[in-house]
Design a protein around this motif. Structure first.
Motif, PDB file in Angstrom:
ATOM      1  N   LEU A 117      31.306  33.283  63.323  1.00 62.69           N
ATOM      2  CA  LEU A 117      30.041  33.551  62.880  1.00 62.69           C
ATOM      3  C   LEU A 117      29.942  31.984  61.938  1.00 62.69           C
ATOM      4  O   LEU A 117      28.803  31.457  61.871  1.00 62.69           O
ATOM      5  CB  LEU A 117      29.972  34.724  61.753  1.00 62.69           C
ATOM      6  N   GLY A 118      31.085  31.697  61.256  1.00 64.74           N
ATOM      7  CA  GLY A 118      30.845  30.505  60.336  1.00 64.74           C
ATOM      8  C   GLY A 118      30.682  29.261  61.419  1.00 64.74           C
ATOM      9  O   GLY A 118      29.858  28.461  61.038  1.00 64.74           O
ATOM     10  N   GLY A 119      31.220  29.250  62.609  1.00 66.64           N
ATOM     11  CA  GLY A 119      31.016  28.130  63.583  1.00 66.64           C
ATOM     12  C   GLY A 119      29.612  28.179  64.126  1.00 66.64           C
ATOM     13  O   GLY A 119      29.077  27.040  64.208  1.00 66.64           O
ATOM     14  N   SER A 153      13.986  21.393  60.326  1.00 65.65           N
ATOM     15  CA  SER A 153      13.564  22.458  59.654  1.00 65.65           C
ATOM     16  C   SER A 153      14.004  23.630  60.152  1.00 65.65           C
ATOM     17  O   SER A 153      14.430  24.668  59.694  1.00 65.65           O
ATOM     18  CB  SER A 153      12.148  22.515  59.993  1.00 65.65           C
ATOM     19  N   SER A 154      14.447  23.640  61.744  1.00 66.48           N
ATOM     20  CA  SER A 154      15.175  24.994  62.313  1.00 66.48           C
ATOM     21  C   SER A 154      16.497  24.937  61.741  1.00 66.48           C
ATOM     22  O   SER A 154      16.785  26.228  61.481  1.00 66.48           O
ATOM     23  CB  SER A 154      15.176  24.846  63.890  1.00 66.48           C
ATOM     24  N   ALA A 155      17.293  24.077  61.654  1.00 66.78           N
ATOM     25  CA  ALA A 155      18.789  24.116  61.160  1.00 66.78           C
ATOM     26  C   ALA A 155      18.638  24.387  59.410  1.00 66.78           C
ATOM     27  O   ALA A 155      19.386  25.331  59.345  1.00 66.78           O
ATOM     28  CB  ALA A 155      19.407  22.926  61.372  1.00 66.78           C
ATOM     29  N   LEU A 160      19.352  28.405  55.669  1.00 66.97           N
ATOM     30  CA  LEU A 160      18.607  29.161  54.269  1.00 66.97           C
ATOM     31  C   LEU A 160      18.592  30.727  54.422  1.00 66.97           C
ATOM     32  O   LEU A 160      18.710  31.289  53.374  1.00 66.97           O
ATOM     33  CB  LEU A 160      17.456  28.482  53.954  1.00 66.97           C
ATOM     34  N   GLY A 161      18.406  30.986  55.580  1.00 66.64           N
ATOM     35  CA  GLY A 161      18.263  32.666  55.818  1.00 66.64           C
ATOM     36  C   GLY A 161      19.414  33.152  55.650  1.00 66.64           C
ATOM     37  O   GLY A 161      19.532  34.230  55.300  1.00 66.64           O
ATOM     38  N   GLY A 162      20.512  32.497  56.224  1.00 68.40           N
ATOM     39  CA  GLY A 162      21.789  32.928  56.053  1.00 68.40           C
ATOM     40  C   GLY A 162      22.272  33.023  54.732  1.00 68.40           C
ATOM     41  O   GLY A 162      22.918  34.041  54.132  1.00 68.40           O
TER      42      GLY A 162
END
Length: 186
Positions: A117-119, A153-155, A160-162
């Motif tokens: 998940l972190g990766g 923006s995607s990254a 930001l969502g995480g």
């Protein structure tokens, strides 16, 4: 062809082959020569090769991200465990500890799932960049100028969502008094 008639197999297959081999789609207007400048023309097999290349690069980036987070697996587990134990204290569960149901749970969660998940979290800009590199050759010149804003923006929104999900879970969801949590029998 009369209106409403079904095209013969020869016509259908020849048109399909022309489309797949990189020829112009019948019936569509040709774009302006200025717009087509810099566009890559690829056959179907070249598209598959490019897709394979981008998927492999994305997997390599994911492996690097997983290796980086693997070294911090214990710290990541502390970050996951601390809010859960605080919530268990708040709900009156004594002792406030997370229970591992099977012997493999600690190995799977701490050393496999958290680094994966972190990766994904760390490699998301690289993966999105690879997606863009696959899509970009098929775009017109004026459409390609959106590469940097798309990747950033995607990254950024993914990360930001995480962070929002982690902070929201940490502050509100686990501290709900409506949760019926009881100690697991041993």
């Amino acid at each position: 062809d009369p209106k409403g008639s079904v095209p013969s197999d020869e016509t259908f297959f020849s048109r399909t082959l022309k489309i797949l081999s990189g020829g112009q789609t019948p019936g569509l207007p040709k774009p302006d020569a200025g717009e087509e400048e810099g566009m890559a023309r690829m056959s179907f097999l070249e598209h598959l090769e490019e897709l394979r290349k981008r998927i492999l690069y994305s997997v390599y980036g994911l492996v690097v991200g997983c290796l980086i987070t693997f070294f911090f697996a214990n710290d990541l587990w502390d970050q996951v465990q601390r809010p859960a134990e605080t919530a268990l204290k708040h709900l009156g569960v004594v002792p406030p500890e997370l229970v591992l149901i099977s012997p493999m749970d600690s190995f799977q969660i701490i050393w496999m799932k958290l680094p994966l998940l972190g990766g994904i979290f760390i490699a998301s800009p690289w993966i999105l960049y690879q997606v863009w590199l696959f899509i970009a050759p098929g775009l017109y010149k004026h459409e390609r100028r959106w590469a940097v804003p798309f990747v950033l923006s995607s990254a950024g929104l993914f990360i930001l969502g995480g962070c929002f999900a982690y902070l929201d879970r940490k502050s509100t969801r686990l501290n709900s008094s409506h949760t019926d949590i009881s100690r697991m029998p041993s």
